[in-house]
Design an enzyme around this catalytic site. Structure first.
Site, short mmCIF file in Angstrom:
data_model
loop_
_atom_site.label_atom_id
_atom_site.label_comp_id
_atom_site.label_asym_id
_atom_site.label_seq_id
_atom_site.Cartn_x
_atom_site.Cartn_y
_atom_site.Cartn_z
N HIS C 83 0.68 -1.21 0.00
CA HIS C 83 -0.07 0.06 0.15
C HIS C 83 0.93 1.12 -0.17
O HIS C 83 0.61 2.11 -0.93
CB HIS C 83 -0.75 0.00 1.16
CG HIS C 83 -2.09 0.50 1.15
ND1 HIS C 83 -2.59 1.42 -0.07
CD2 HIS C 83 -3.11 0.82 2.07
CE1 HIS C 83 -3.76 1.80 0.32
NE2 HIS C 83 -4.22 1.59 1.56
N ILE D 47 -5.10 4.06 11.48
CA ILE D 47 -5.83 3.03 10.40
C ILE D 47 -5.15 3.50 9.04
O ILE D 47 -5.13 4.64 8.85
CB ILE D 47 -7.30 3.24 10.73
CG1 ILE D 47 -7.74 2.72 12.19
CG2 ILE D 47 -8.21 2.23 9.47
CD1 ILE D 47 -9.17 2.75 12.28
N GLU D 48 -5.12 2.32 8.39
CA GLU D 48 -4.15 2.52 7.10
C GLU D 48 -4.97 3.46 6.10
O GLU D 48 -4.23 4.07 5.24
CB GLU D 48 -3.63 1.32 6.45
CG GLU D 48 -4.98 0.71 5.82
CD GLU D 48 -4.30 -0.90 5.38
OE1 GLU D 48 -3.67 -1.48 5.94
OE2 GLU D 48 -4.62 -1.04 4.18
N GLY D 49 -6.19 4.09 6.09
CA GLY D 49 -7.02 4.79 5.50
C GLY D 49 -6.60 6.31 5.60
O GLY D 49 -7.09 7.21 4.96
N GLY D 50 -5.36 6.32 6.27
CA GLY D 50 -4.99 7.66 6.66
C GLY D 50 -5.96 8.55 7.78
O GLY D 50 -6.27 9.54 7.64
#
Lengths: 278, 252, 278, 252
Positions: C83, D47-50
């Site tokens: 990612h 969380i990897e969604g920023g």
């Protein structure tokens, strides 16, 4: 030591003042555009080296006589980087990598000043400058608001403060206002420093004055003019007198602000509100 | 009409509408604001304080690239590093800036006078964003008073690279595009010979002779086949310009 | 071709729909987390290669049967990057450099999939992965608001859209709302794409539906469940039928939205407002 | 009590207050939310969604890392790339994630089953942020059901590196810190022998024997000198957990 804000914008003046009061010595100052605070640190004997792209108060006041005095006499070393290159040095550190590739500074004499190496892109063979990460031991920053967990928000132009905070080992922040965690969560998109990157936080209203803080108060150009007139007349002694009056004499930040007076502060607030249309 | 007024008006004419200009404070920014007020309403200003698309208010000219006056009514505030990265990515059409010393290949020195960087005769303020603008914009236009002490055979220090030694060395150094195309001065407009990359007289202001330009230049200038004469600033241009700087902070 | 947003958030569905309607072929899709739109493109025969970090609709619906069908049969190549690595590929391009150094992917088998080279830091000799810049020919993005000059603002999490826009040669944007330039200037700190990076702008309310748009409407999980149930029963044919119904049949975006109905859209709006506390 | 409930409760106990955890959706995020609700109120979720510092609402568990439910009441929304860069800079104490296949050195495969990447027997969803979490966090804790088909001698593909071949190869590959410290499963807690970096039984859940753990593991496990028995989930823990997922979306 890295100092946040840029030139006379959002300079962490309360923190710089405290640093001067502690009579620190032998520091290296890293700041992209260096203003009066750089002159203070030179005259106080606090810095041995300044890592910067530019140093002056601003065009109308010409070349800094203090800069010339200390650098031409060899008492302070001025290590010059391009504005972007120094920004990328902070960004590389903020990203946790030892360098970042860039085209800037290639071909110029600046590339040799800081010992920047070049490298070949492993895919195309193109030449790039590899600017080395700069990890300051300490960062001094001033922000608009922060909560008790150290989440900090900045209004207007962000300068390089987020990169500097992530780059530095220890991060000291002053803030115009301490807000509730609820307030942070109401506008998370405004948060530029996460609490886990901040080591200490102090409330300091007008904490950048006489420099500006976006939307809150404009820089006091009259004060700069008075300051530079004194330097024109008396050289570094004028700065030493200034430090005595504004740094060493007033015991607290409140006492410091009293030297400017409420009317002056209110005027600079009004001007800022006008400029941002608030 | 002051020399700065002439300079600002002529420089403003160099900017085209629907382009993006990275402008330094002082006369370049004033000229860009003038262009926006007159023939280039959709000119997007980029200011190195991390400011995109501001509208400079008459009488509120910024003296620094990092202040509310420079950021007034901006359309975007991406931060300093990211503003320069837009240029590195090729989004900025014109870099518009001054310079202390300039040589025949357009290289600029704003760092030190004297030959030893670490023991300078005169320490100047430094590059600021000038090196970046000169390195990364698609084209660079220099705006400067024309004085013999500024136009030197060889700059003491290359702060901002133009054509370097004129022999393809800019490209060889790794700079993929850009370079100085014009030098707008108080005496005329200079370009660069496309082969040798040496500075060339292309136009003189009304009442200025080529000889005068040469006399104020510390190196030999190439001369264009046809040296034009610039149109004198019109009343409308001067009026619009003076409205921008009523305190005459930059207009002298 | 890069598609903005991430997974089922702010996917430029109206633009993807149009692309499908134009019966494009031979495309490479680059998107960090690939969702239903990736399945549409596979079943329609539009893509030959997908450059991604992850593909599925979401955990509750398990591994994508469409992904398995097309990749295991060799009809579509799935080029997998971490990612962050894929994010840095867009960022490198956005910065105008041919690669960026990173620690991620080092030591893993992912590094070989995309042919990532390693290099030595010229200062310390440390090993780094050099992820190559990815310059998409076209970027498709969906934003909350934009003005007529193409200055775009996004609310909530920004995903990678700014990097993707700067990286791509041609940038096509749909927006929930077109606002005046005055509105942009009122909140410049919210602008994430400058007008000079945007090539075309189209008004498309609910332009990401049935995916979500932060603060405006939540993703329609019931719709996903219905869609995946059909795939469980009938495989890729179910997607082909879906495309017929939602992509090829309705001539306009308005007709497409009518298939969901105003009540459903209003419900998803209400849910979004609840979630962001507005 | 379901297996997922046991897993979430035991995993939650692994998190300390005043730390930062990069959590994947599903049981890891549920466990992190439980830790926050109980013993670690100042635990910062990334969380990897920023998304930084969100507060997961009971009954509104996100199913993706990029959605409003994951971003609810966040303290910062820096974007995806920058969220990972916080980890690369060393700001994230714990990575907390699942995995399809795991080997004796803690390496994880979520990419393909079969030996040829380009012609996979089974195409799995891929790394997402798992590789980055495993590469960049200061410590990684894996949370996974304990099944023999998941615990394999050698993963078909190293999507997310832990100790690689256990011989210092992680450090040699250039990863400066991190590595998997714990594997919390439905049967017990596994660590890694500090010398060989081989997976080691450190605790079993109440009623589970070491032999059962071995029977569900496809490679030979090292055994700690003293194998502890975990405390069973308390009523309070289970109550708090069930309140978070009343629809039992992840609790089974």
């Amino acid at each position: 030591m890295a100092v946040g804000g840029c030139l006379f914008s959002r300079t962490p003046m309360a923190l710089v003042r405290e640093l001067l009061r502690q009579r620190r010595r032998g520091l290296t100052l890293a700041r992209n555009l260096t203003c009066t605070e750089g002159e203070f640190l030179m005259v106080a004997g606090a810095v041995e080296r300044i890592v910067t792209a530019w140093m002056s108060i601003g065009l109308p006041w010409g070349v800094s006589k203090i800069l010339r005095h200390f650098v031409e006499s060899g008492r302070v070393a001025l290590e010059e980087w391009s504005h972007l290159a120094l920004g990328l040095r902070f960004r590389a550190a903020a990203m946790g990598v030892p360098f970042l590739p860039t085209l800037t500074m290639l071909g110029s004499d600046l590339i040799a000043v800081g010992g920047t190496k070049t490298l070949q892109d492993p895919y195309t063979g193109a030449t790039l400058a590899a600017v080395p990460a700069l990890f300051p031991d300490v960062a001094l920053l001033h922000v608009h608001r922060a909560d008790r967990f150290g989440n900090c928000q900045i209004d207007g132009y962000p300068h390089m403060d987020a990169d500097i905070a992530q780059a530095a080992t220890t991060v000291l922040v002053t803030t115009e206002e301490i807000v509730s965690e609820e307030e942070t969560r109401r506008h998370p998109e405004r948060t530029v420093l996460p609490g886990f990157a901040v080591d200490a936080l102090v409330l300091a209203p007008f904490g950048a004055f006489p420099h500006e803080c976006y939307g809150l108060y404009e820089a006091d150009f009259d004060h700069f003019a008075e300051y530079t007139r004194a330097i024109d007349a008396r050289g570094p002694t004028a700065v030493a007198d200034y430090l005595e009056r504004y740094v060493y004499a007033p015991p607290t930040w409140g006492d410091y602000l009293d030297l400017f007076g409420g009317e002056r502060l209110a005027l600079q607030q009004r001007r800022a509100r006008e400029l941002v249309g608030a | 009409m002051t020399a700065a007024e002439l300079l600002a008006v002529v420089a403003a004419r160099e900017l085209r509408d629907d382009t993006t200009v990275f402008a330094g404070v002082g006369v370049p920014l004033l000229a860009a604001a003038l262009a926006r007020a007159r023939h280039a309403p959709r000119l997007t200003l980029v200011i190195e304080g991390g400011i995109i698309g501001p509208e400079i208010a008459p009488g509120r000219l910024p003296i620094s690239t990092n202040e509310m006056r420079a950021g007034r009514r901006a359309t975007m505030l991406p931060g300093i590093t990211d503003a320069f990265l837009f240029a590195q990515r090729g989004f900025v059409d014109v870099g518009f800036m001054g310079g202390a010393q300039i040589d025949r290949y357009g290289n600029i020195n704003t760092s030190v006078l004297g030959t030893d960087y670490w023991n300078p005769k005169v320490r100047l303020p430094g590059t600021g964003g000038a090196n970046d603008i000169a390195s990364l914009c698609r084209e660079v236009i220099i705006v400067t008073p024309h004085e013999r002490r500024r136009f030197v055979e060889r700059v003491d220090f290359v702060t901002s690279p133009a054509w370097l030694r004129g022999d393809g060395s800019r490209r060889a150094a790794g700079l993929l595009f850009g370079g100085v195309s014009r030098v707008v001065t108080t005496l005329g407009i200079l370009g660069f010979d496309p082969d040798s990359r040496r500075m060339r007289i292309e136009a003189v202001h009304p009442g200025v002779s080529v000889a005068t330009v040469r006399a104020h230049t510390g190196f030999e200038l190439v001369e264009a086949a046809h040296v034009a004469v610039t149109a004198p600033p019109s009343e409308e241009e001067l009026e619009a310009l003076r409205a921008l700087d009523p305190e005459r902070r930059f207009l002298g």
